[in-house]
Write a protein that holds these residues in place. Structure first.
Motif, PDB file in Angstrom:
ATOM      1  N   GLN A  17      56.791  46.814  65.582  1.00 21.77           N
ATOM      2  CA  GLN A  17      56.092  45.923  66.506  1.00 21.77           C
ATOM      3  C   GLN A  17      55.718  44.606  65.827  1.00 21.77           C
ATOM      4  O   GLN A  17      55.832  43.536  66.442  1.00 21.77           O
ATOM      5  CB  GLN A  17      54.853  46.601  67.076  1.00 21.77           C
ATOM      6  N   ALA A  18      55.301  44.675  64.577  1.00 23.47           N
ATOM      7  CA  ALA A  18      54.954  43.450  63.849  1.00 23.47           C
ATOM      8  C   ALA A  18      56.190  42.561  63.687  1.00 23.47           C
ATOM      9  O   ALA A  18      56.115  41.341  63.879  1.00 23.47           O
ATOM     10  CB  ALA A  18      54.356  43.794  62.487  1.00 23.47           C
ATOM     11  N   LEU A  19      57.327  43.161  63.356  1.00 21.70           N
ATOM     12  CA  LEU A  19      58.562  42.388  63.237  1.00 21.70           C
ATOM     13  C   LEU A  19      58.962  41.826  64.596  1.00 21.70           C
ATOM     14  O   LEU A  19      59.353  40.661  64.705  1.00 21.70           O
ATOM     15  CB  LEU A  19      59.684  43.249  62.650  1.00 21.70           C
ATOM     16  N   TRP A  20      58.888  42.636  65.646  1.00 20.84           N
ATOM     17  CA  TRP A  20      59.183  42.178  67.009  1.00 20.84           C
ATOM     18  C   TRP A  20      58.356  40.923  67.324  1.00 20.84           C
ATOM     19  O   TRP A  20      58.877  39.926  67.810  1.00 20.84           O
ATOM     20  CB  TRP A  20      58.870  43.292  68.002  1.00 20.84           C
ATOM     21  N   ASP A  21      57.048  40.999  67.036  1.00 22.53           N
ATOM     22  CA  ASP A  21      56.160  39.879  67.345  1.00 22.53           C
ATOM     23  C   ASP A  21      56.561  38.626  66.567  1.00 22.53           C
ATOM     24  O   ASP A  21      56.553  37.523  67.117  1.00 22.53           O
ATOM     25  CB  ASP A  21      54.709  40.260  67.046  1.00 22.53           C
ATOM     26  N   THR A  53      62.751  43.232  58.348  1.00 18.82           N
ATOM     27  CA  THR A  53      61.740  42.230  57.984  1.00 18.82           C
ATOM     28  C   THR A  53      62.251  41.350  56.852  1.00 18.82           C
ATOM     29  O   THR A  53      62.128  40.124  56.893  1.00 18.82           O
ATOM     30  CB  THR A  53      60.421  42.918  57.585  1.00 18.82           C
ATOM     31  N   ARG A  54      62.855  41.968  55.873  1.00 17.63           N
ATOM     32  CA  ARG A  54      63.372  41.196  54.736  1.00 17.63           C
ATOM     33  C   ARG A  54      64.561  40.326  55.142  1.00 17.63           C
ATOM     34  O   ARG A  54      64.711  39.197  54.689  1.00 17.63           O
ATOM     35  CB  ARG A  54      63.706  42.131  53.597  1.00 17.63           C
ATOM     36  N   LEU A  55      65.407  40.857  56.026  1.00 15.24           N
ATOM     37  CA  LEU A  55      66.539  40.061  56.503  1.00 15.24           C
ATOM     38  C   LEU A  55      66.055  38.865  57.320  1.00 15.24           C
ATOM     39  O   LEU A  55      66.580  37.754  57.172  1.00 15.24           O
ATOM     40  CB  LEU A  55      67.487  40.925  57.331  1.00 15.24           C
ATOM     41  N   ALA A  56      65.081  39.072  58.170  1.00 18.68           N
ATOM     42  CA  ALA A  56      64.539  37.967  58.967  1.00 18.68           C
ATOM     43  C   ALA A  56      63.915  36.906  58.057  1.00 18.68           C
ATOM     44  O   ALA A  56      64.106  35.705  58.273  1.00 18.68           O
ATOM     45  CB  ALA A  56      63.518  38.486  59.971  1.00 18.68           C
ATOM     46  N   ASP A  57      63.197  37.352  57.038  1.00 20.17           N
ATOM     47  CA  ASP A  57      62.601  36.400  56.096  1.00 20.17           C
ATOM     48  C   ASP A  57      63.674  35.599  55.364  1.00 20.17           C
ATOM     49  O   ASP A  57      63.579  34.379  55.243  1.00 20.17           O
ATOM     50  CB  ASP A  57      61.724  37.129  55.072  1.00 20.17           C
ATOM     51  N   LEU A  58      64.704  36.290  54.889  1.00 15.92           N
ATOM     52  CA  LEU A  58      65.778  35.605  54.173  1.00 15.92           C
ATOM     53  C   LEU A  58      66.497  34.627  55.091  1.00 15.92           C
ATOM     54  O   LEU A  58      66.788  33.492  54.695  1.00 15.92           O
ATOM     55  CB  LEU A  58      66.767  36.616  53.583  1.00 15.92           C
ATOM     56  N   GLY A  59      66.787  35.038  56.312  1.00 21.18           N
ATOM     57  CA  GLY A  59      67.454  34.153  57.254  1.00 21.18           C
ATOM     58  C   GLY A  59      66.651  32.884  57.509  1.00 21.18           C
ATOM     59  O   GLY A  59      67.204  31.779  57.558  1.00 21.18           O
ATOM     60  N   GLY A  60      65.347  33.016  57.649  1.00 22.77           N
ATOM     61  CA  GLY A  60      64.489  31.850  57.850  1.00 22.77           C
ATOM     62  C   GLY A  60      64.506  30.913  56.661  1.00 22.77           C
ATOM     63  O   GLY A  60      64.576  29.691  56.810  1.00 22.77           O
TER      64      GLY A  60
END
Length: 190
Positions: A17-21, A53-60
């Protein structure tokens, strides 16, 4: 239909849910699909939120916090997307490439796997790096020298990481058969 079921926010554990948000806040309401799950690679991210979460952070970081001009990043991303014929990736980033002043004839040539009619040497150089990495996993000496002169050492690390990251995203989209949004037309019909 995706091989992964669409996961609505309320079906996720607290980390999902935290990642979704975070994804919804940074990518907008359009990231939620008609079935209630996230579109693109993001449903896979929330399916395995520790990895996602780590993939989203890296992509950003790779798209918004590098030393490389966004126009050049988009050249590399669509080159990788075309290499793997990743429909969703192409749909998302061909549009972004246009928004960042990549010419239509260049984008169309990349989609076909043709040599693009580059006017700018920086675009030609970045494309060559992405093509070589996608073909052999290596960069020849001449291309490396040109890219290193353009981007510097830190920029080379960023570009190679970007190509690897978007290869991973393409693999995610292709492996889980993530569909295009309704009404989107495939670039490489099967």
């Amino acid at each position: 239909m995706s091989r992964l079921p669409p996961l609505p926010r309320d079906a996720l554990d607290p980390s999902g849910q935290a990642l979704w948000d975070t994804l919804a806040a940074t990518r907008g309401a359009g990231v939620v699909g008609t079935e209630g799950g996230l579109i693109g690679p993001f449903n896979a991210f929330v399916t395995a939120p520790e990895v996602g979460t780590r993939l989203a952070d890296l992509g950003g970081i790779l798209r918004f916090q590098t030393s490389i001009d966004r126009r050049l990043l988009e050249i590399a991303i669509i080159t990788v997307g075309a290499r793997w014929q990743s429909e969703f990736e192409w749909w998302a980033h061909a549009r972004m490439a246009r928004e960042h002043d990549v010419r239509d004839d260049v984008i169309d040539a990349i989609a076909r796997g043709d040599d693009p009619p580059f006017v700018r040497d920086d675009e030609r150089t970045v494309h060559a790096v992405a093509v070589q990495l996608g073909t052999s996993g290596r960069i020849d000496a001449e291309t490396y020298a040109a890219a290193q002169a353009l981007l510097g050492d830190a920029g080379m690390v960023e570009l190679v990481a970007l190509c690897g990251y978007y290869t991973l995203i393409c693999f995610t989209l292709n492996a889980f058969e993530v569909p295009l949004p309704p009404g989107a037309v495939p670039t490489w019909p099967r």
